[in-house]
Each structure stands twice: as structure tokens, then as C-alpha cells.
Scaffold this motif. Structure first.
Motif, PDB file in Angstrom:
ATOM      1  N   UNK A  38       0.737  -1.246  -0.101  1.00 51.76           N
ATOM      2  CA  UNK A  38      -0.042  -0.094   0.098  1.00 51.76           C
ATOM      3  C   UNK A  38       0.806   1.297  -0.019  1.00 51.76           C
ATOM      4  N   UNK A  39       2.235   1.061  -0.090  1.00 50.12           N
ATOM      5  CA  UNK A  39       3.104   2.096  -0.399  1.00 50.12           C
ATOM      6  C   UNK A  39       3.066   2.407  -1.890  1.00 50.12           C
ATOM      7  N   UNK A  40       3.738   1.401  -2.485  1.00 51.28           N
ATOM      8  CA  UNK A  40       3.766   1.445  -4.010  1.00 51.28           C
ATOM      9  C   UNK A  40       3.895   0.040  -4.381  1.00 51.28           C
ATOM     10  N   UNK A  41       3.221  -0.629  -5.069  1.00 46.62           N
ATOM     11  CA  UNK A  41       3.365  -2.087  -5.401  1.00 46.62           C
ATOM     12  C   UNK A  41       4.841  -2.334  -6.176  1.00 46.62           C
ATOM     13  N   UNK A  42       5.285  -1.241  -6.859  1.00 52.33           N
ATOM     14  CA  UNK A  42       6.792  -1.526  -7.478  1.00 52.33           C
ATOM     15  C   UNK A  42       7.617  -1.633  -6.395  1.00 52.33           C
ATOM     16  N   UNK A 225      -5.139   5.547   2.487  1.00 47.05           N
ATOM     17  CA  UNK A 225      -5.431   7.068   2.731  1.00 47.05           C
ATOM     18  C   UNK A 225      -6.165   7.560   1.363  1.00 47.05           C
ATOM     19  N   UNK A 226      -5.544   7.229   0.263  1.00 47.11           N
ATOM     20  CA  UNK A 226      -6.231   8.082  -0.831  1.00 47.11           C
ATOM     21  C   UNK A 226      -7.695   7.366  -1.185  1.00 47.11           C
ATOM     22  N   UNK A 227      -7.685   6.112  -0.945  1.00 49.80           N
ATOM     23  CA  UNK A 227      -8.957   5.426  -1.225  1.00 49.80           C
ATOM     24  C   UNK A 227     -10.082   6.177  -0.198  1.00 49.80           C
ATOM     25  N   UNK A 228      -9.670   6.160   1.032  1.00 50.68           N
ATOM     26  CA  UNK A 228     -10.493   6.737   2.022  1.00 50.68           C
ATOM     27  C   UNK A 228     -10.821   8.184   1.673  1.00 50.68           C
ATOM     28  N   UNK A 229     -10.074   8.946   1.144  1.00 49.20           N
ATOM     29  CA  UNK A 229     -10.463  10.343   0.628  1.00 49.20           C
ATOM     30  C   UNK A 229     -11.209  10.113  -0.637  1.00 49.20           C
ATOM     31  N   UNK A 247     -12.092  18.729  -3.526  1.00 50.42           N
ATOM     32  CA  UNK A 247     -10.971  18.993  -2.778  1.00 50.42           C
ATOM     33  C   UNK A 247     -10.475  17.579  -2.008  1.00 50.42           C
ATOM     34  N   UNK A 248     -11.441  16.781  -1.779  1.00 51.28           N
ATOM     35  CA  UNK A 248     -11.059  15.487  -1.158  1.00 51.28           C
ATOM     36  C   UNK A 248     -10.341  14.699  -2.290  1.00 51.28           C
ATOM     37  N   UNK A 249     -11.010  14.797  -3.486  1.00 57.89           N
ATOM     38  CA  UNK A 249     -10.542  13.990  -4.666  1.00 57.89           C
ATOM     39  C   UNK A 249      -9.448  14.214  -5.080  1.00 57.89           C
ATOM     40  N   UNK A 250      -9.015  15.732  -5.094  1.00 57.20           N
ATOM     41  CA  UNK A 250      -7.682  16.307  -5.752  1.00 57.20           C
ATOM     42  C   UNK A 250      -6.560  15.869  -4.738  1.00 57.20           C
ATOM     43  N   UNK A 251      -6.941  15.750  -3.416  1.00 57.27           N
ATOM     44  CA  UNK A 251      -6.093  15.325  -2.394  1.00 57.27           C
ATOM     45  C   UNK A 251      -5.600  13.743  -2.591  1.00 57.27           C
ATOM     46  N   UNK A 252      -6.719  13.114  -2.706  1.00 55.96           N
ATOM     47  CA  UNK A 252      -6.538  11.726  -3.108  1.00 55.96           C
ATOM     48  C   UNK A 252      -5.575  11.366  -4.319  1.00 55.96           C
ATOM     49  N   UNK A 253      -5.874  12.153  -5.405  1.00 57.20           N
ATOM     50  CA  UNK A 253      -5.150  12.230  -6.483  1.00 57.20           C
ATOM     51  C   UNK A 253      -3.617  12.401  -6.481  1.00 57.20           C
ATOM     52  N   UNK A 265      -6.352   5.373  -9.386  1.00 58.86           N
ATOM     53  CA  UNK A 265      -6.352   6.518  -9.987  1.00 58.86           C
ATOM     54  C   UNK A 265      -7.617   6.551 -10.938  1.00 58.86           C
ATOM     55  N   UNK A 266      -7.805   5.618 -11.771  1.00 55.99           N
ATOM     56  CA  UNK A 266      -8.889   5.551 -12.586  1.00 55.99           C
ATOM     57  C   UNK A 266     -10.135   5.698 -12.027  1.00 55.99           C
TER      58      UNK A 266
END
Length: 524
Positions: A38-42, A225-229, A247-253, A265-266
Motif C-alpha cells: 500500500x506504499x507502492x506495488x513497484x 489514505x487515498x481510497x478513504x479520501x 478538494x477531497x478527490x484532488x488530495x487523493x489524486x 487513479x482511474x
């Protein structure tokens, strides 16, 4: 000689048994990779490259493959995820422990690819074996994940009570490890989605606040955190606070913009496009809708390939061949029964299609009558009537009283008339929620008004507006007769050629091609 044999035995035993013993470094790498999901799958994939799975025990190989599969799934690389979750190492020996891993891996893949029936069948079977799974003491708490997956499948069936029951069981299976913390946050996100589906906005908002507090000390879990936002953005959208929602969605993005969480992201792009459509910000709507459409096309194509691959691989795992020892008598009985069934089916289908043919002819007659009224209204620039509503009397309207004021009711009807005069219904993202937002009302009131005055649900209402409009263009502007059906589908606001054809036939009684042919012949 005996001494040499004994030394040789010890050496051989060491070679054979060595893979069964995993070093502390390997276990640490697996734990680190799991926490990196959940940090980055890469990052997780890069960590796992340091493990030579061929030198590890079967159980370590299984854990490795499951984390790999999850990493690729979060990236939207569903085909590679399927390859990893159905790796031969997961079911090489057919042992019970391996079977649990394999079944869970398959159920996860089915769920991600929206093959819900298959996922439900496997997850319910795993729940029945909960006591056996619990006894295995899996490092990553497989039992809690099984209950969580089962809850997600109940959500698909809209069985909210069973979904919450399984989430409770998942939470009760958790301990105090970091991986269990991650599962607990996932469970809360699922609970948020349940509340949203039941329109319990306040409860959903309360859960998102709890999640935010829980994640304050763990900023590395940007996916959660992004999913929750994103969920918070949906909540504010439903509350019609579009500024706060954006505002919430742009913070998530912003959190996931430079990561490989492509499906998330999609999802955010989609929610942002709907939000800006409600705000009537055409530029930002087009920007995020374009991003969403491009992302969806790539993800959908990958899903289709993954489904084909999964079916092929699963045939090797699940399907069992019929034994050659079946008696010829049983086969003959089967053949005779098949022939009898076929004859009965042919008779039934003949009667069925004859009835459908009669209904289709009547539907065509009704459509052409209503189409003339539609054209008359268009030429007079009056509100586009709903085909079913034309004949309705005031007495019929009074039958279903709404629990809203007459003033509000008239206001919504007036806005619907303006909507029908426009071409906004051609926008493929014109959902009930978006239209309600534009009309400054809520979805419940709008839905009730449409059901009461149009005698149909929102989807049928908007689809009939679109079909009537395209039929009108085909009849009044000959240039449209030369266009491909796929272009007409896009023009009408449908997402695919097939859905347009299906709806067109359900409204008119004939296919688009047949309708075009009839109009072409009439003009000669």
C-alpha cells in the motif's frame, strides 16, 4: 565404509531438507514486501526480486506468489496477477495447506475480474473450512482475509447483513500485527461502502473520520489514505458539497499520482469528472473524463485478456475429466435424454419466438405512432414528452402521492422539461446522481418523480430519450442514414455498440440496421 555412508547420508539430507528451512532474511523480506503493497506495488515487487523462490520451502513460495499477485493486481496488470496466483508452485503437491492458498488466490482473481459467481462459490467453501484454516496459523492471517473476501462477495449480492457479519468475523480474527492493522483498515473501507450503498451518509462519514485518525501515524500507506479520501469525496458529492468533494478527490489524486496504483487513479478520475460535471466546469470535466476513458480502455483490455488466461489456467486446476470407465448404458441414457430434451426445447423456442415476433410488430406500430408525436413536439420546440406519459390522465397521476410539497414537485417537473429540451441526456455520464445535482434536488425525489410521471426507472427514462433523439435524427436528417451504428451509439451517449443495439430494439421493436433500411427504402 559405514562412516562414509553416514557422512554421505547427512550431506544428502542437508541438500534435500535445506529448502524447507527459510532464513530470517527471507521472512523479513516477505513481511517488508507485504507492508509495501500500500506504499507502492513497484516497491513490493522490487523487494521480492531478492528472494530466490526455487530455494525456498513450498509454504514460502506460496506466500511469495500471493504477494506478487496482489502487487500486480493493485497495478492493474491483471494478466500477470493471474499468472502469479495460479503458479504451479501453489498447488504442486495438492496438499490441504496449498489448496487453501490456491482457492483463496483464485477467489481473489475472480472477484477482481468481476466473475462474482465463481468467487462466491470458492469463498463460501473456504468459510466452511474456517476451523482448519485457523489451525494452520498463517503468517498473513489468511482466515481474516477469507472472511473479508466473503463480505465483499455478499456486497455484490447486496446482502448487507451477511456482508457486515463477515466483516465482524474478519475483525474478530485479527491480532496486533502490522498486517492485521492493514486488514482492519480495509474492513473499515468496506464498511464505508456498505453505508454508502444504503445511503447512510452520516455513518459513512463517521467511518472515514476513524480511518483518517488511524492512518495519521502511518503516512506510508498512501493507497489506503487515498481510497478513504475518495470515499469522503463521494460522501460530499452526495451531500451536494461539490467544492469540498473536489478538494477531497484532488488530495487523493495527489497521493497516488506518481505511483502505479492505476485502478485507484482511474476511479478518482471518474469521480472527479462527475464532480466537475455537477459544478458545470466543462474544462476540468473534459480533462478528467479523458483521463478516465483512456485508463478504462487499458484496464478493460487487460481484464479481458486476464479472464481468457484465467479460464485456460483454471481448466487445468479445477475441471476433472469424466472417467473412461463410465458404462455405455449410462452414456446411451444420456444421449436419449439429450435428444428428447432437444425436441422439447425446439418446440418451446418456436412458440416463444412466434410470440416475440407478434410483440415486436406491435412495439414497432406503437413506436412509429409516438415518433410522429415526438417530431411534432420537436418542431414546435416544446418539451420532449416521454412515450408512456403522453396518454396519462390527471387521475392516474394522483394515484401515487409523493411526500414532497407540490411546489417542489412542480419545480422538478419544470427542470425535467428543460432537460428534455436540451441534449444533456446524450452525455454518457449523466447518472441519476449527476442529474439530481444539476437540478438541485436529491436522487430520491428525482427518482420518485420520474417513476410517478414517466412510469419507468431512471435508466429506462434516459435511454428512451436517447433512442427517440437518434430515431428523430435518422428520420429528419438523411446524412445520419449513412453513419455506422457505432457512431450513432456514441452520439446517443451509449458506452458500446451492443448496449445501444439492445436498448434500441427494446424501445422500437427492431434493430438499428433494420430501422435504417426501412427509412432508406421509404425515401426512394
Amino acid at each position: 565404509m559405514r562412516r562414509l555412508l553416514f557422512l554421505w547420508f547427512l550431506l544428502f539430507s542437508g541438500v534435500v531438507l535445506m529448502p524447507a528451512q527459510s532464513s530470517p532474511e527471507t521472512l523479513q523480506l516477505l513481511d517488508k514486501a507485504y507492508k509495501s503493497l500500500y506504499e507502492n506495488p513497484d516497491n513490493a515487487l522490487q523487494i521480492l526480486q531478492n528472494i530466490d523462490k526455487n530455494k525456498e520451502s513450498e509454504i514460502i513460495q506460496q506466500r511469495l506468489q500471493l504477494i506478487l499477485a496482489r502487487s500486480y493486481n493493485l497495478k492493474g496488470d491483471y494478466t500477470t496477477s493471474v499468472d502469479q496466483s495460479t503458479d504451479k508452485n501453489l498447488n504442486a503437491n495438492g496438499k490441504e495447506r496449498g489448496s487453501f492458498y490456491m482457492d483463496f488466490a483464485l477467489a481473489q482473481q475472480y472477484q477482481a475480474l468481476r466473475l462474482y459467481k465463481q468467487s462466491i462459490r470458492i469463498s463460501e467453501n473456504l468459510v466452511k473450512q474456517a476451523s482448519k484454516i485457523k489451525a494452520k496459523n498463517y503468517t498473513e492471517n489468511l482466515l481474516a482475509q477469507v472472511y473479508q473476501l466473503n463480505a465483499a462477495n455478499f456486497m455484490v449480492q447486496k446482502n448487507w447483513e451477511k456482508a457486515e457479519e463477515n466483516l465482524d468475523k474478519s475483525n474478530n480474527s485479527l491480532k496486533n500485527s502490522e498486517s492485521d492493522f492493514m486488514i482492519s483498515i480495509e474492513n473499515k473501507i468496506y464498511q464505508t461502502l456498505i453505508y454508502l450503498s444504503q445511503n447512510q451518509i452520516n455513518n459513512a462519514e463517521k467511518i472515514t473520520t476513524e480511518i483518517e485518525k488511524n492512518l495519521n501515524n502511518r503516512p506510508q500507506y498512501i493507497y489506503l489514505k487515498a481510497y478513504n479520501l475518495d470515499n469522503l469525496g463521494r460522501i460530499n458529492f452526495l451531500k451536494k458539497d461539490y467544492e469540498k468533494s473536489s478538494q477531497n478527490l484532488n488530495q487523493a489524486l495527489e497521493l497516488v499520482q506518481n505511483t502505479s496504483f492505476e485502478p485507484l487513479k482511474n476511479k478518482i478520475y471518474d469521480d472527479l469528472s462527475k464532480n466537475y460535471l455537477a459544478l458545470k466546469n466543462e474544462d476540468l470535466y473534459q480533462k478528467f473524463y479523458t483521463n478516465y476513458k483512456e485508463g478504462s480502455d487499458k484496464l478493460d483490455q487487460n481484464k479481458k485478456e486476464a479472464i481468457r488466461h484465467l479460464i485456460l489456467l483454471n481448466d487445468q486446476y479445477e475441471n476433472k475429466r469424466i472417467e473412461d470407465s463410465e458404462s455405455s448404458f449410462a452414456i446411451n441414457i444420456f444421449i436419449i435424454s439429450g435428444i428428447s430434451f432437444t425436441v422439447i426445447l425446439v418446440i418451446f423456442l418456436f412458440n416463444f419466438f412466434e410470440k416475440k415476433k407478434t410483440e415486436s410488430i406491435q412495439k414497432q406500430i406503437d413506436f412509429y405512432t409516438k415518433q410522429q408525436e415526438f417530431i411534432t413536439k420537436i418542431n414546435k420546440k416544446e418539451a420532449i414528452p416521454d412515450p408512456v406519459f403522453i396518454e396519462k390522465t390527471e387521475a392516474e397521476i394522483i394515484k401515487k402521492p409523493l411526500l414532497i410539497s407540490k411546489e417542489k414537485e412542480n419545480d422538478i417537473l419544470a427542470r425535467l422539461e428543460e432537460f428534455e429540451k436540451s441534449e444533456k441526456f446524450l452525455n454518457r455520464d449523466m447518472s441519476l446522481a449527476v442529474l439530481a445535482g444539476q437540478m438541485e434536488t436529491n436522487t430520491k425525489y428525482l427518482s420518485e418523480i420520474i417513476n410517478k410521471y414517466k412510469e419507468k426507472n431512471y435508466n429506462n427514462y434516459i435511454n428512451e430519450l436517447r433512442i427517440n433523439y437518434i430515431a428523430y435524427l435518422l428520420k429528419t436528417e438523411p446524412v445520419y442514414l449513412s453513419y455506422k451504428v457505432s457512431y450513432l451509439a456514441e452520439k446517443a451517449g451509449f458506452s458500446s455498440h451492443s448496449s445501444f443495439t439492445t436498448v434500441f430494439k427494446s424501445v422500437t421493436g427492431i434493430s438499428p440496421n433494420t430501422y435504417i433500411q426501412q427509412l432508406t427504402q421509404n425515401k426512394k
